[in-house]
Every structure is written in C-alpha cells, then in structure tokens.
Scaffold this active site. Structure first.
Site, mmCIF file in Angstrom:
data_model
loop_
_atom_site.group_PDB
_atom_site.id
_atom_site.type_symbol
_atom_site.label_atom_id
_atom_site.label_comp_id
_atom_site.label_asym_id
_atom_site.label_seq_id
_atom_site.Cartn_x
_atom_site.Cartn_y
_atom_site.Cartn_z
ATOM 1 N N MET A 1 0.709 -1.281 0.034
ATOM 2 C CA MET A 1 -0.093 0.095 -0.015
ATOM 3 C C MET A 1 0.865 1.233 0.093
ATOM 4 S SD MET A 1 -3.036 1.051 2.641
ATOM 5 C CE MET A 1 -1.713 1.899 3.823
ATOM 6 N N PRO A 2 1.579 1.488 -1.090
ATOM 7 C CA PRO A 2 2.541 2.769 -1.082
ATOM 8 C C PRO A 2 1.646 3.938 -1.004
ATOM 9 C CG PRO A 2 2.127 1.847 -3.542
ATOM 10 C CD PRO A 2 1.610 0.849 -2.513
ATOM 11 N N HIS A 3 2.306 4.956 -0.474
ATOM 12 C CA HIS A 3 1.734 6.235 -0.293
ATOM 13 C C HIS A 3 2.711 7.246 0.189
ATOM 14 C CE1 HIS A 3 1.658 3.847 3.602
ATOM 15 N NE2 HIS A 3 2.105 5.223 4.287
ATOM 16 N N ALA A 4 2.369 8.489 0.064
ATOM 17 C CA ALA A 4 3.373 9.394 0.379
ATOM 18 C C ALA A 4 2.507 10.608 1.231
ATOM 19 C CB ALA A 4 4.026 10.198 -0.737
#
Lengths: 89, 146
Positions: free
Chosen positions: B66-69
C-alpha cells in the site's frame, strides 16, 4: 498513557497500526490513547510511552524517551498483542 | 456504495499488469491515481522516494503493498488505485513477493480514516490477495471491495 503509531508519511501504515493496536488494547482491557503520526512528529513528541512502528523505521526513532516496538505484520493482532503486553503488563 | 468502493475512481483499477520491478509497479499504481484525478504525476515520484528513503514498510501484508506519500500539492483528492500483477515483484520486504498494489493518496491526515478502516477490514482477511487475483474483471473487483 499514550502510544504513537509511526510511519514516514503518517497517513497509511501508521493509521492501520493505530487501528489494530486499538483493537488489541480493547481486548486486553488496557487504557491508552493511540495516535498516528509521521516520523518528524513522532520524534518531536516527548510524552508517548511507546512508539509503535515497522522494523524499517526503528533506527530512525532511536535516542527518544519512548520505548520503540517494531511490528512485522501490521494485521497480525497476535503479534501486536504479545509485544504490547510485554511492554505494558 | 462503500467509501472504499467510491475511493476507486474511473481508471484507477488496472488488472493483470506487467512490471519489471517494484518501482514500475508503484508507477503503474500512480498512473491509476492520476487517471482518476486523485493526483498529479509527481505523486508517483513521492511514493517511490518514500520507499527508497525509508524502506518497504508499506508492504503491509503478505503479497500486498500500500504505497503512499505525505499529503502535498500533488494530491488533488483522497483516493486509491489498484494494480494486480501478472508476475509478482519483490520490494525487499518480509511480505514479498508482492502481487497486488493499492496506492493511497490522502488530502490531509483525517478525512481518509474511515476509508482506511474499511480497507483494513478487507486487507486483514488472509484470502484477500488471492480473491483479488481471481477476479478477471473490474466489475468483480468492485463487488469484492463493496
């Protein structure tokens, strides 16, 4: 008592950790507030007894007054429960 | 419609994709966020930079990233995208190999909490990744996350 769940951005992994930690604390009948935060916010905070994070970020949280607990599997309530109980009971 | 289902706008679900490595997989998921109007192109760079700097802690369950920034000007709306991979890729995580990528974009620190709570309900099911991979169409994916 205050616990901070920590990830780099403070919006994703830390929020899931917070939700699962709250579930575990309820089932253990432990009274604590859990907040989700990014690394900078967590580093600046001095009032948390425990910082809950993932193994990748443990190194970034050294030198603070809080105990740092690394959770390998964010959805493993058993792991979160064992590690929180060891720290709190 | 659940918040979770609503979070996936038009063009945000990409099935059976090919990625040579984790960066390409994250970039594909970034494309889904861009297509649905959640982010600008820069958000994919920010997701990749976060993983390069801090490690693959966004691989939150076996096979599931669950990539996020952090919320910044590249985020236009809170939302998610989904990429299922024809061949798994390694992120360098204990939860490798990754077969599904859910990118998350949030406008701020609060408004997506209910959405994530719904997502957590699905993602905590050990069969979730396999169920997603067995869906050949977007309509079936939408039923699954309903």
């Amino acid at each position: 008592m205050k616990i901070i769940a920590v990830c780099g951005a403070g919006i994703g992994t830390s929020v899931l950790l917070k939700m699962n930690a709250e579930k575990v604390l309820r089932s253990l009948n432990l009274d604590a507030t859990v907040e989700a935060a990014d690394l900078e916010t967590a580093r600046a905070s001095r009032d948390a007894q425990i910082l809950l994070t993932t193994p990748e970020l443990v190194e970034k949280l050294q030198g603070l007054p809080s105990e740092v607990i690394a959770i390998e599997h964010v959805f493993d309530l058993g792991e979160i429960g064992d590690k929180l109980s060891a720290a709190l009971l | 419609m659940s918040l979770l289902e609503k979070a996936f706008g038009k063009g945000s679900i990409l099935l059976n994709q090919t990625a040579a490595d984790w960066q390409q997989a994250v970039r594909l998921a970034g494309r889904g966020l861009e297509a649905s109007g959640c982010t600008t192109t820069q958000y994919a760079d920010a997701m990749i930079a976060t993983i390069l700097e801090l490690g693959p802690y966004s691989v939150i369950a076996p096979g599931l990233a669950m990539p996020h920034a952090r919320p910044d000007e590249s985020v236009l709306h809170t939302g998610m995208s989904l990429v299922t991979l024809a061949k798994p890729v390694d992120f360098g995580s204990t939860n490798d190999p990754v077969r599904v990528v859910f990118a998350l974009a949030a406008r701020d620190h609060d408004k997506h909490l209910e959405l994530l709570s719904e997502f957590a309900g699905k993602a905590s099911d050990p069969d979730f990744v396999n169920s997603l991979l067995s869906c050949p169409t977007e309509a079936q994916i939408r039923t699954l996350i309903h």
